[in-house]
Design a protein around this motif. Structure first.
Motif, mmCIF file in Angstrom:
data_model
loop_
_atom_site.group_PDB
_atom_site.id
_atom_site.type_symbol
_atom_site.label_atom_id
_atom_site.label_comp_id
_atom_site.label_asym_id
_atom_site.label_seq_id
_atom_site.Cartn_x
_atom_site.Cartn_y
_atom_site.Cartn_z
ATOM 1 N N TRP A 252 12.671 11.455 -16.732
ATOM 2 C CA TRP A 252 13.514 10.854 -15.663
ATOM 3 C C TRP A 252 14.210 9.098 -15.355
ATOM 4 N N TYR B 72 15.084 6.116 -12.934
ATOM 5 C CA TYR B 72 14.988 5.575 -12.270
ATOM 6 C C TYR B 72 15.887 4.507 -11.390
ATOM 7 N N HIS B 73 16.307 4.223 -10.026
ATOM 8 C CA HIS B 73 16.827 3.188 -9.359
ATOM 9 C C HIS B 73 16.351 2.246 -9.112
ATOM 10 N N ASP C 15 13.387 1.327 -9.322
ATOM 11 C CA ASP C 15 12.200 1.815 -9.331
ATOM 12 C C ASP C 15 12.213 3.492 -7.988
ATOM 13 N N VAL C 16 13.628 3.973 -8.176
ATOM 14 C CA VAL C 16 13.712 4.974 -7.212
ATOM 15 C C VAL C 16 13.991 6.076 -7.951
ATOM 16 N N THR C 17 12.784 6.912 -8.736
ATOM 17 C CA THR C 17 13.910 8.201 -9.001
ATOM 18 C C THR C 17 14.631 8.954 -8.371
ATOM 19 N N SER D 185 16.265 14.067 -13.356
ATOM 20 C CA SER D 185 15.417 14.427 -14.398
ATOM 21 C C SER D 185 16.393 14.872 -15.248
ATOM 22 N N TYR E 224 18.213 -0.168 -14.114
ATOM 23 C CA TYR E 224 17.991 0.891 -14.563
ATOM 24 C C TYR E 224 16.784 1.008 -15.160
ATOM 25 N N SER E 225 16.091 2.166 -15.052
ATOM 26 C CA SER E 225 15.175 2.408 -15.967
ATOM 27 C C SER E 225 15.022 4.160 -16.526
ATOM 28 N N CYS E 226 14.569 4.417 -17.611
ATOM 29 C CA CYS E 226 14.129 5.819 -17.822
ATOM 30 C C CYS E 226 12.896 5.588 -17.982
ATOM 31 N N GLU E 227 12.832 6.678 -18.045
ATOM 32 C CA GLU E 227 10.910 6.942 -18.484
ATOM 33 C C GLU E 227 10.975 8.987 -19.368
ATOM 34 N N ARG F 83 7.851 4.450 -20.786
ATOM 35 C CA ARG F 83 9.113 3.518 -19.811
ATOM 36 C C ARG F 83 10.087 2.635 -20.182
#
Length: 389
Positions: free
Chosen positions: A202, A204-205, A207-209, A212, A235-238, A247
């Motif tokens: 997933w 995220y920008h 903390d809003v996805t 995916s 930005y982050s990903c899980e 995460r």
């Protein structure tokens, strides 16, 4: 031996196999029971009986040969069942035979090459091989072999799957140039170095996805993003595979927004705000403008009417504040006379005061408003407002 049973004298008995006394040696029981015969129990058997103080009597020798039953129906089972085990857990491989006598030798093998892991010999129909802490390298095919002096009998293959939770993923941002600008296509690549497939990722920008993607065979995935002014930020990903979720660390994206795009963006935001706030006012202004043009079109077809001259009104003011009786008060006039599509108006304000010496007198104000429009047939509308004090 049957003649001994008729004697009243007390006898002692002893049983032998190949010159070795069996059981507890001499006893008063004329029987010896062997609950299980094994291959090793084959040999020559006889017994002796002695009556005190008589001599010892010996039986004839009996030859006993024990036939061993070959092992059959060898199987391999796992604990936990199903062949799936978490990394770090304990795994037990259980080798069993449905039949077989004597000492049975069990052997465990790993992989197609047949790497021998352990060998056990015991008088039992089952044996166990234990892996205390399972590692990723233990994921393989296993089988076991059992034999008891006859041809070895192997089990079927059992596949062991080691389930590995995902590690913390790494997010990489890839732009077509050193400094990305609005309109560039940004590639976001997320990958967990370890983890059993399939892995679901997933993105995220702040903390809003926003997207995916799945990796059925493991590894990483990519997500493409066309940059706009709103795409700056963290930005982050899980990564998750049913055994846990991890995460990534946040990565900050800064890029160049051209001046024109920035001003257009700001202008659009301002216009949106003004339309939301001044919407009703705009509608009212448009309505008034349309009415004004309609009146103007009608006025163009009619000659300009001469406005009536306002007649000054005179009155006396008799009160305590007036220095001179009969002093005239001012007359207020508002005259708007414009040709074309304008509306004409005249406003008169008359104030009358009663004499101070007259008891019960009252003051009366009178306001006259004359409005002149320019319809097809011009008319004058008089609005009088009287307020008695």
């Amino acid at each position: 031996m049957h003649s001994l049973q008729t004697l009243n004298a007390q006898f002692q008995f002893c049983f032998f196999r190949d010159s070795r006394a069996l059981g507890q040696g001499w006893s008063s029981s004329p029987k010896l029971e062997i609950t299980a015969m094994w291959k090793e129990d084959s040999g020559s058997y006889w017994c002796q009986a002695q009556a005190m103080p008589s001599k010892v009597l010996r039986s004839p020798i009996s030859q006993i040969n024990v036939q061993r039953i070959p092992v059959a129906d060898v199987s391999l089972e796992t604990q936990p069942p199903g062949g799936q085990v978490m990394e770090g857990d304990r795994l037990v491989l259980i080798c069993s035979v449905a039949m077989g006598t004597g000492n049975i030798t069990f052997l465990w093998y790993k992989g197609a090459t047949g790497l021998n892991l352990q060998t056990k010999t015991q008088r039992s129909l089952t044996a166990e091989y234990e892996i205390p802490t399972v590692r990723e390298s233990d994921a393989e095919q296993y089988y076991c072999v059992a034999e008891n002096g006859y041809d070895p009998s192997p089990s079927g293959l059992v596949s062991i799957t080691v389930r590995i939770p995902v590690s913390r993923p790494i997010l990489t941002l890839r732009a077509p140039r050193a400094e990305a600008v609005v309109g560039d296509v940004l590639e976001l690549h997320c990958e967990a170095q370890r983890g059993s497939p399939p892995i679901l990722y997933w993105f995220y920008h702040e903390d809003v996805t926003f997207g995916s993607s799945s990796a059925p065979s493991g590894g990483g995935v990519s997500f493409n993003l066309s940059l706009t002014a709103e795409h700056s930020g963290n930005y982050s990903c899980e990564a998750k595979n049913g055994l846990g979720a991890q995460r990534s660390e946040a990565v900050t994206l800064d890029f160049i927004v051209p001046t024109g795009d920035r001003s257009n963006h700001i202008t659009s935001r301002v216009i949106e705000g003004l339309l939301g706030t001044l919407g009703p006012v705009t509608v009212a202004l448009l309505f008034c403008y349309g009415l004004k043009r309609k009146i103007g079109r009608r006025s163009a077809r009619d000659p300009l009417r001469s406005l009536p001259s306002p007649v000054p009104q005179e009155f006396t003011c008799l009160n305590s504040n007036s220095p001179t009786p009969g002093q005239l008060q001012p007359v207020y006039e508002n005259a708007n006379a414009v040709r074309g599509d304008e509306v004409y108006s005249l406003v008169y304000y008359n104030q009358q005061s009663a004499a101070a010496e007259t008891p019960g007198a009252h003051r009366e104000d009178k306001v006259s408003i004359d409005i002149y429009a320019r319809p097809r047939k011009a008319s004058i509308t008089d609005v009088d407002y009287e307020d008695a004090v």
